[in-house]
Design a protein around this motif. Structure first.
Motif, PDB file in Angstrom:
ATOM      1  N   ARG A 139       0.843  -1.193   0.000  1.00  0.00           N
ATOM      2  CA  ARG A 139       0.000   0.000   0.000  1.00  0.00           C
ATOM      3  C   ARG A 139       0.878   1.243   0.000  1.00  0.00           C
ATOM      4  O   ARG A 139       2.061   1.192   0.297  1.00  0.00           O
ATOM      5  CB  ARG A 139      -0.899   0.007   1.235  1.00  0.00           C
ATOM      6  N   GLY A 140       0.271   2.373  -0.317  1.00  0.00           N
ATOM      7  CA  GLY A 140       0.986   3.629  -0.268  1.00  0.00           C
ATOM      8  C   GLY A 140       1.901   3.845  -1.463  1.00  0.00           C
ATOM      9  O   GLY A 140       1.871   3.104  -2.447  1.00  0.00           O
ATOM     10  N   SER A 141       2.742   4.863  -1.351  1.00  0.00           N
ATOM     11  CA  SER A 141       3.642   5.229  -2.444  1.00  0.00           C
ATOM     12  C   SER A 141       4.798   4.244  -2.521  1.00  0.00           C
ATOM     13  O   SER A 141       5.244   3.695  -1.517  1.00  0.00           O
ATOM     14  CB  SER A 141       4.176   6.648  -2.221  1.00  0.00           C
ATOM     15  N   CYS A 142       5.282   4.040  -3.731  1.00  0.00           N
ATOM     16  CA  CYS A 142       6.453   3.189  -3.947  1.00  0.00           C
ATOM     17  C   CYS A 142       7.710   3.964  -3.567  1.00  0.00           C
ATOM     18  O   CYS A 142       7.739   5.187  -3.569  1.00  0.00           O
ATOM     19  CB  CYS A 142       6.539   2.744  -5.407  1.00  0.00           C
ATOM     20  N   ASN A 143       8.772   3.205  -3.253  1.00  0.00           N
ATOM     21  CA  ASN A 143      10.058   3.830  -2.959  1.00  0.00           C
ATOM     22  C   ASN A 143      10.593   4.508  -4.216  1.00  0.00           C
ATOM     23  O   ASN A 143      10.276   4.097  -5.331  1.00  0.00           O
ATOM     24  CB  ASN A 143      11.062   2.782  -2.471  1.00  0.00           C
ATOM     25  N   PRO A 144      11.441   5.548  -4.058  1.00  0.00           N
ATOM     26  CA  PRO A 144      12.004   6.209  -5.246  1.00  0.00           C
ATOM     27  C   PRO A 144      12.852   5.245  -6.068  1.00  0.00           C
ATOM     28  O   PRO A 144      13.391   4.267  -5.550  1.00  0.00           O
ATOM     29  CB  PRO A 144      12.864   7.335  -4.648  1.00  0.00           C
ATOM     30  N   CYS A 145      12.950   5.533  -7.349  1.00  0.00           N
ATOM     31  CA  CYS A 145      13.749   4.699  -8.250  1.00  0.00           C
ATOM     32  C   CYS A 145      15.219   4.795  -7.851  1.00  0.00           C
ATOM     33  O   CYS A 145      15.766   5.904  -7.739  1.00  0.00           O
ATOM     34  CB  CYS A 145      13.566   5.155  -9.702  1.00  0.00           C
ATOM     35  N   PRO A 146      15.900   3.680  -7.598  1.00  0.00           N
ATOM     36  CA  PRO A 146      17.303   3.742  -7.155  1.00  0.00           C
ATOM     37  C   PRO A 146      18.298   3.935  -8.294  1.00  0.00           C
ATOM     38  O   PRO A 146      19.486   4.106  -8.038  1.00  0.00           O
ATOM     39  CB  PRO A 146      17.502   2.370  -6.501  1.00  0.00           C
ATOM     40  N   GLU A 147      17.843   3.910  -9.543  1.00  0.00           N
ATOM     41  CA  GLU A 147      18.768   3.997 -10.678  1.00  0.00           C
ATOM     42  C   GLU A 147      19.209   5.447 -10.906  1.00  0.00           C
ATOM     43  O   GLU A 147      18.540   6.392 -10.497  1.00  0.00           O
ATOM     44  CB  GLU A 147      18.098   3.466 -11.950  1.00  0.00           C
ATOM     45  N   THR A 148      20.379   5.582 -11.547  1.00  0.00           N
ATOM     46  CA  THR A 148      20.877   6.883 -11.977  1.00  0.00           C
ATOM     47  C   THR A 148      21.111   6.853 -13.485  1.00  0.00           C
ATOM     48  O   THR A 148      21.343   5.784 -14.059  1.00  0.00           O
ATOM     49  CB  THR A 148      22.184   7.244 -11.270  1.00  0.00           C
ATOM     50  N   VAL A 149      21.032   8.025 -14.110  1.00  0.00           N
ATOM     51  CA  VAL A 149      21.166   8.157 -15.560  1.00  0.00           C
ATOM     52  C   VAL A 149      22.293   9.142 -15.844  1.00  0.00           C
ATOM     53  O   VAL A 149      22.439  10.150 -15.140  1.00  0.00           O
ATOM     54  CB  VAL A 149      19.844   8.633 -16.195  1.00  0.00           C
ATOM     55  N   ASP A 150      23.088   8.854 -16.865  1.00  0.00           N
ATOM     56  CA  ASP A 150      24.161   9.751 -17.283  1.00  0.00           C
ATOM     57  C   ASP A 150      23.607  10.787 -18.261  1.00  0.00           C
ATOM     58  O   ASP A 150      22.981  10.423 -19.263  1.00  0.00           O
ATOM     59  CB  ASP A 150      25.296   8.975 -17.958  1.00  0.00           C
TER      60      ASP A 150
END
Length: 820
Positions: free
Chosen positions: A438-449
């Protein structure tokens, strides 16, 4: 009067339009180098101001500030700080909150909503009676560091937490109060941070303290508080736990390692002796005690133990198997059963054993009872020991509030949902890999160049920000080929879009043979006219359209002397030939471009070609060549004589490429090679690494480092006992070696003898073990032969009929013969 005023208005209008056009062209043609340099200079001043108190304690050494400097640079860089909850930029004027674990910055509103949702999800499965009895924590979205409910942020504070709602100051780090941080260092040493209020972790403590080494043998020396733990490298010398030897390791922190020496030690019972580590003297052999117990009938069955064996376990009062009756019997007799019912509680926990007192475990419960299934919807009569599960599937919603349980005969305590969430994260590129929740998902852990146009400058941003963040500013020169007729284009930095217009002289050969002196016009913007006709007066006029096209070179303006035909005497008066005047202006670089006009006579004939007061005034920029290495323009307009000295500052990197220096352009361009070497040096120690692995001792220099390393290193003999400090360069050249002495050889010989003795003892031990196994095997083999012989004897033994059949049959045959 009206005509004169209109004419004057038109002239002013044209002059303003020309000035505006020139300003726009200058802005378009020049890149944002000056703005970038100004921003970098301003940022450098703010950083220096923040680090001033710290560097005053370290004599200017800022090597420990790199991690903090990185956080501060991200705070200055536009779009570098991103709130991982809403995937939006963190601006100067927004209220923020910083995690004390990972120092990540979040919007205050976002983190408050995150904490509220996290606490609700944790406490929602609780009942009304349990709610509020436990202070459940909420985690940081990035590092999962847990905070108490009371630590939920409610107000906007600066980084050090002193000032509420810090004011926006362009000369301070964003969200900083400008006061000294004064947070305690981690690990705590009693001192406080000396930087101005800053993001990120505090640097190591720069204070100087007097401290001794780990073993307390060396004299106290002054050292940095952050590196006050040090080793004198002398032998430790502390007595080990064995009580016989001392620690031979170099001065170290913490407890000494166990004693590594080997000695002969007896086991606990004292029957066997073996070579073992001195650090573990207590050991057990695998022999059974076998000592006679006080009863005189039994022996001790314990394996290798210390102290007395104790009383016989079969002596004293003993109970029957059911435990109801006690007997006092000799240890040689077994306790009989009492004959009463067992009455022990069976595994079902409800019924008791109905058998008579017996040895061994009780049987399973076989009574038939009315059983209810786990979910409580069905009942059935069946044996007590069998579980009863019905086939009804649970229809309750799991904790995710989306899916049903669907488990057969569920007790109501449904397990967590085992499906994957799969919702699209805020980055819009990935899906949530967590379990259904339930609730909001965790932030995306990936990074982009995010790269510049040439790809050599890269910054990492949170996933989802690559579409809105500005590309990084690249300091590499643009490598695109020129789009005009020139072989090379003007130097400018890497960029997106079209290159700025070429400002080099055209230099095409005209029909008259001269070179075109105007700026390049291969890609000129020309207003397109007549392409669109309005449908009527109601239609709004559209913006003018421009197209890029190549313009022809203008007519040649080089003055050429022309002979004039003779005139009649009555009309031989000065007149205009309609050509350019061509007189040399005061700048001594250009000529008058006005149409042939009257010029006031000058005093001397030598000034016949010099411009008069009626000639035009030069308004061009100075185009004289600059000194070699000077990239700046002359600050004066077009002028006679030499240009003044350049007083601007050059921003260059030192020889080691670590520091940015500001040097006067005049000093650098006029200096010789030796002076240039001195000016471009940052006066710090060279950071390059020599082939031997040590750092170069020279001050920041150009070229390769000298190979004669002066670092003192320890040289040891082959057995590592002897050591000697020698210059590193001599060891690299192979000039010095350290041989083992007689004591080293004696120690090697003793060690080899000990190893040989250990090997012999191991071989003898293996032989004894094999001999014991052989004897045990022979004993078992003898027992099998006796049993076989007994079986053979039983098989050969004759029955009564076989034994007495001859005695019985002989008289019968005799009687038969007589009767015949």
């Amino acid at each position: 009067t009206e005509l004169s005023s209109l004419k004057k208005f038109d002239e002013i209008k044209k002059a303003n339009q020309a000035a505006a056009k020139k300003l726009v062209e200058d802005q378009l043609s020049s890149s944002s180098e000056d703005d970038d340099e100004d921003a970098e200079v301003k940022q450098g001043k703010i950083l220096d101001k923040t680090f001033t108190i710290y560097t005053s304690q370290t004599d200017g050494d800022a090597s420990e500030l790199e991690r903090t400097r990185q956080y501060m640079n991200e705070a200055f860089q536009s779009g570098a700080m991103t709130c991982l909850i809403c995937i939006a930029s963190v601006k100067r004027n927004q209220a923020v909150w910083s995690c004390c674990g990972c120092f990540c910055i979040f919007h205050l509103v976002c983190i408050q909503k995150w904490a509220k949702d996290s606490l609700f999800l944790v406490s929602s499965p609780l009942t009304d009676d349990d709610f509020g009895k436990k202070d459940y924590p909420w985690p940081c979205p990035k590092c999962r560091f847990e905070y108490k409910r009371s630590e939920t942020p409610s107000k906007y504070y600066c980084y050090c937490g002193k000032v509420e709602n810090p004011a926006v100051d362009p000369w301070l780090v964003p969200h900083s109060c400008g006061q000294i941080c004064e947070r305690e260092f981690k690990p705590s040493c009693g001192h406080k941070c000396l930087l101005l209020c800053h993001p990120g972790p505090c640097p190591p403590c720069p204070k100087m303290v007097t401290t001794t080494c780990h073993c307390k043998k060396a004299k106290p020396v002054p050292r940095r508080c952050s590196a006050k733990e040090w080793s004198c490298r002398l032998p430790c010398g502390r007595t080990l736990l064995c009580g016989q030897h001392t620690c031979e390791n170099p001065c170290h922190a913490g407890d000494c390692q166990p004693c590594p020496r080997v000695s002969k030690q007896r086991c606990i019972c004292g029957r066997q002796t073996a070579e073992r580590l001195c650090a573990s003297p207590q050991w057990q052999c695998d022999q059974v005690c076998r000592k006679r117990l006080p009863c005189g009938n039994h022996t001790c069955e314990q394996v290798c133990h210390a102290g007395p064996c104790g009383d016989c376990p079969r002596s004293g009062k003993r109970s029957c198997p059911c435990g109801k009756t006690k007997f006092t019997l000799p240890c040689t007799e077994d306790v009989p059963t009492c004959g009463d019912s067992c009455d022990k509680v069976l595994e079902c926990g409800i019924h008791k054993c109905s058998q008579r007192c017996h040895r061994g475990p009780c049987e399973i419960c076989r009574q038939e009872v009315e059983k209810q299934c786990r979910c409580g919807k069905h009942t059935k009569r069946m044996p007590c020991h069998k579980p009863y599960l019905c086939e009804t599937k649970c229809t309750k919603i799991r904790d995710c509030q989306k899916h049903q349980c669907r488990r057969k005969c569920c007790s109501g305590n449904c397990p967590p949902c085992d499906q994957v969430c799969g919702r699209t994260l805020g980055c819009r590129n990935h899906k949530c890999p967590s379990g259904c929740h339930r609730g909001s998902c965790n932030p995306c852990p990936e990074t982009v160049d995010v790269k510049c146009n040439c790809g050599k400058t890269v910054i990492k941003v949170p996933c989802g920000r690559e579409r809105t963040i500005k590309p990084p500013k690249c300091k590499q020169l643009c490598s695109r080929p020129p789009t005009c007729h020139h072989s090379t284009q003007e130097k400018h930095y890497c960029h997106f879009g079209r290159c700025p217009p070429c400002r080099q002289p055209c230099q095409k050969t005209l029909t008259c043979g001269h070179l075109c002196p105007v700026s390049c016009h291969d890609e000129a913007l020309v207003r397109q006219t007549g392409s669109h006709q309005s449908a009527g007066p109601w239609e709004q006029p559209s913006e003018p359209a421009f197209i890029q096209t190549a313009l022809p070179c203008p007519p040649c303006e080089v003055p050429i002397p022309v002979y004039v035909s003779p005139l009649p005497c009555h009309s031989a008066n000065p007149y205009s030939c309609k050509r350019h005047c061509g007189r040399l202006l005061d700048c001594q670089n250009h000529t008058c471009m006005k149409e042939c006009h009257h010029v006031t006579k000058l005093n001397s004939s030598a000034d016949a070609k010099k411009a008069g007061p009626e000639c035009s005034q030069c308004e061009e920029e100075c185009t004289k060549p600059r000194p070699s290495g000077c990239p700046h323009r002359c600050v004066l307009p077009c002028h006679p004589g030499d240009c003044p000295s350049c007083l601007q500052m050059l921003k260059i990197k030192c020889h080691c490429k670590l520091s940015v220096l500001y040097v006067e352009c005049l000093k650098l361009t006029c200096a010789d090679l030796k002076e240039k070497e001195r000016l471009i040096s940052c006066k710090n120690q060279c950071p390059k690494e020599l082939p031997c692995g040590h750092r170069c001792k020279e001050i920041c220099h150009s070229g390769s480092c000298p190979l004669n390393c002066s670092q003192k290193v320890k040289l040891r003999c082959l057995c590592k006992r002897l050591k000697k400090e020698i210059q590193c360069s001599k060891i690299q050249e192979g000039q010095v070696s350290l041989e083992c002495d007689a004591l080293c050889k004696e120690i090697k010989r003793k060690a080899s003898e000990i190893k040989e003795a250990e090997a012999k003892a191991a071989i003898e031990e293996e032989k004894r073990r094999q001999q014991a196994e052989l004897e045990a095997f022979e004993n078992r083999l003898k027992g099998r032969r006796k049993n076989k012989r007994r079986k053979d004897e039983v098989e050969v033994e004759q029955s009564l009929w076989q034994k007495y059949k001859n005695i019985i049959m002989l008289p019968v045959f005799g009687v038969a013969v007589v009767m015949v």
